[in-house]
Design an enzyme around this catalytic site. Structure first.
Site, short mmCIF file in Angstrom:
data_model
loop_
_atom_site.label_atom_id
_atom_site.label_comp_id
_atom_site.label_asym_id
_atom_site.label_seq_id
_atom_site.Cartn_x
_atom_site.Cartn_y
_atom_site.Cartn_z
N ARG A 77 -11.49 8.90 -7.52
CA ARG A 77 -12.45 9.00 -6.43
C ARG A 77 -12.46 10.40 -5.82
O ARG A 77 -11.52 11.17 -5.96
CB ARG A 77 -12.06 8.06 -5.27
CG ARG A 77 -11.70 6.68 -5.66
CD ARG A 77 -11.33 5.84 -4.44
NE ARG A 77 -10.46 6.45 -3.47
CZ ARG A 77 -9.14 6.38 -3.46
NH1 ARG A 77 -8.50 5.73 -4.42
NH2 ARG A 77 -8.44 6.95 -2.52
N ASP A 111 -12.84 11.18 -1.94
CA ASP A 111 -12.97 10.60 -0.60
C ASP A 111 -13.52 11.67 0.33
O ASP A 111 -12.89 12.70 0.55
CB ASP A 111 -11.61 10.11 -0.09
CG ASP A 111 -11.01 9.00 -0.94
OD1 ASP A 111 -11.66 8.58 -1.92
OD2 ASP A 111 -9.90 8.56 -0.62
N TYR A 147 0.88 -1.17 0.00
CA TYR A 147 0.00 0.00 0.00
C TYR A 147 0.91 1.21 0.00
O TYR A 147 1.70 1.40 0.92
CB TYR A 147 -0.89 -0.04 1.24
CG TYR A 147 -1.77 1.16 1.50
CD1 TYR A 147 -2.20 2.01 0.49
CD2 TYR A 147 -2.21 1.43 2.79
CE1 TYR A 147 -3.04 3.08 0.77
CE2 TYR A 147 -3.05 2.49 3.07
CZ TYR A 147 -3.45 3.32 2.06
OH TYR A 147 -4.27 4.39 2.34
N ASN A 185 0.70 5.22 -0.32
CA ASN A 185 0.19 6.59 -0.45
C ASN A 185 1.37 7.38 -0.99
O ASN A 185 2.33 7.64 -0.26
CB ASN A 185 -0.24 7.15 0.92
CG ASN A 185 -1.65 6.79 1.27
OD1 ASN A 185 -2.50 6.66 0.41
ND2 ASN A 185 -1.90 6.62 2.55
N ASP A 216 -1.83 5.14 -4.32
CA ASP A 216 -2.88 6.16 -4.23
C ASP A 216 -2.23 7.53 -4.38
O ASP A 216 -1.28 7.85 -3.66
CB ASP A 216 -3.61 6.04 -2.89
CG ASP A 216 -5.10 6.23 -3.01
OD1 ASP A 216 -5.64 6.06 -4.12
OD2 ASP A 216 -5.74 6.52 -1.98
#
Length: 123
Positions: free
Chosen positions: A79, A81, A33, A35, A110
């Protein structure tokens, strides 16, 4: 056959439940993951810990899926968020790039503007 786009749609919807264990379960055991403004996190257990700490001040979140495109192992999800920290609202435009393997997220990158997020949380 796993529908990678559907996996990511389910993952995005799961964020509204704010359950780090559920969110981490979408990742491969050795998943990553990232960011993009921060360092990558590797491994399902580490990802769960990171998510738990990151969302601790959140009281609610809904992620609006603006556009999604899938090709093979890749899924791109644009997206908005929408997150609440008590009475404070943070609306953060994001774009996630997901690489999937056997129905699990192998890599999630992301992209978002950290200043927008930090201003939104009052930091």
């Amino acid at each position: 056959m796993v529908d990678n786009e559907e996996v990511i749609r389910e993952f995005i919807a799961a964020w509204s439940r704010l359950d780090p264990a559920e969110l981490a379960s979408f990742f491969a055991e050795d998943g990553v993951y990232h960011n993009i403004p921060a360092s990558p996190i590797q491994g399902r257990q580490a990802i769960e810990g990171f998510i738990a700490a990151f969302i601790k001040p959140w009281t609610a979140t809904e992620w609006d899926l603006i556009r999604i495109a899938a090709s093979g192992n890749l899924v791109f999800a644009e997206r908005l968020d929408r997150t609440r920290l008590g009475e404070r609202k943070v609306d953060l435009p994001c774009c996630g790039v997901f690489e999937l393997e056997a129905g699990k997220i192998k890599v999630w990158r992301d992209y978002f503007d950290m200043r927008t997020y930090m201003a939104g949380i009052g930091a």
